[in-house]
Design an enzyme around this catalytic site. Sequence first.
Site, PDB file in Angstrom:
ATOM      1  N   GLU A 186       0.835  -1.211   0.000  1.00 11.42           N
ATOM      2  CA  GLU A 186       0.000   0.000   0.000  1.00 11.42           C
ATOM      3  C   GLU A 186       0.868   1.259   0.000  1.00 11.42           C
ATOM      4  OE1 GLU A 186      -2.470   0.592   3.487  1.00 11.42           O
ATOM      5  OE2 GLU A 186      -3.720   2.051   2.456  1.00 11.42           O
ATOM      6  N   LYS A 239      -2.586  -2.267  -3.059  1.00 10.12           N
ATOM      7  CA  LYS A 239      -3.639  -1.406  -2.504  1.00 10.12           C
ATOM      8  C   LYS A 239      -3.283   0.006  -2.929  1.00 10.12           C
ATOM      9  CE  LYS A 239      -5.971  -0.254   1.804  1.00 10.12           C
ATOM     10  NZ  LYS A 239      -6.633  -0.900   2.945  1.00 10.12           N
TER      11      LYS A 239
HETATM   12  P1  13P Z   1      -8.962   4.285   4.266  1.00 10.05           P
HETATM   13  O1  13P Z   1      -9.890   3.539   3.337  1.00 10.05           O
HETATM   14  O2  13P Z   1      -9.682   4.946   5.406  1.00 10.05           O
HETATM   15  O3  13P Z   1      -8.043   5.190   3.519  1.00 10.05           O
HETATM   16  O4  13P Z   1      -8.055   3.203   4.966  1.00 10.05           O
HETATM   17  C1  13P Z   1      -7.459   2.222   4.202  1.00 10.05           C
HETATM   18  C2  13P Z   1      -6.288   1.694   4.910  1.00 10.05           C
HETATM   19  O5  13P Z   1      -6.186   0.520   5.141  1.00 10.05           O
HETATM   20  C3  13P Z   1      -5.211   2.613   5.305  1.00 10.05           C
HETATM   21  O6  13P Z   1      -4.055   1.884   5.567  1.00 10.05           O
END
Ligand code: 13P
Length: 343
Positions: free
Chosen positions: A180, A222
């Site tokens: 991510e 992600k």
């Molecule tokens: P949000 O969808 O609130 O951005 O959170 C996703 C997430 O896992 C952040 O690490």
Amino acid sequence: MDKTLLSKTAAAMVARGRGILAADESSGTCETRFQSIGAACTEENRRAYRGLLITTPGAEQFISGVILYDETIRQKADNGAPFPEYMANKGIIPGIKVDTGAKNLALCPGEKVTEGLDGLRERLAAYFKLGARFAKWRAVITIGEGNPTLPTHTCLYANAHALARYSALCQEASIVPIIEPEVLLDGGHSIERCEEVSEATLRATYAALAAHNVAFEHVILKASMVVSGKSCPRQAGVDEVAERTVRVLKRTVPAAQPGVVFLSGGQSDVAATAHLNAMASMKGLPWPLTFSYSRALQNPALNAWRGQAANAAAAQKEFHHRAHMNGLAAQGKWKPELERQVA
Ligand code: 13P
């Protein structure tokens, strides 16, 4: 390393019409969220709240996996079953956040690098025993003006390197890594600038994964969507966000990858759904696209719950609704009218 298990897990995470609930907020983030609804951030309240999400009847139709926090993976549902076991029985894959947070990057003012590699091999082995089959590591990339403009090359490559080392350790442990690299939406930057930075971030990330022998077949990205900065005067519409985001992904993400999930990043609940729907409607994409939202799936449920056990059923109804809407959006089948009909 069990490659058959890695393939099976990755495919199930992005199965059609299903996506991932991120419920891995650190206790600090949880404190902020709970404060906003006037609930005490005690261990029992965190268990009760996560428990109501996980045990929502029918949520498994739309939720393929849940990302848990270290505390939560060791907690139990009201019926006494450990959360990972409860989830696995419902066909929901347990996941775990394994990074230890974004820390200031030395000699790079205003930038962060995510930590958590020390002892990770041992922690992954322990999480596998507890039932985790996928993991998450979040890097944060800030866009900013000034001299130098942000992000710096140093920040992109430091985070890419950490993401690659984390991914290799996960695959070794038969755990699918979610990578991510989040480009933050805070700031006054244009959507054009967000697109440029998102592309540079993903290029650096995938180059590092390749350098560390990470198998693209067993990684889930992600991604943050390409959006206008929060305080930018021109806010791009849904179609522009969808078009720019998919363009960047097509340029950078190998087709060998099993899927892409999105974070919501502070977008409104319905905007996050509308953006996903517009992207998933596009023809000829090399990978399935779905959600992995925290705030955009949880906000209405959290507001309905307010820390009161008596509100649990109302909170579950809200969570079910958002999960349903996003499950449709992941197939390009969502329409704004459905928000009113199903609510
Ligand atoms: P949000 O969808 O609130 O951005 O959170 C996703 C997430 O896992 C952040 O690490």
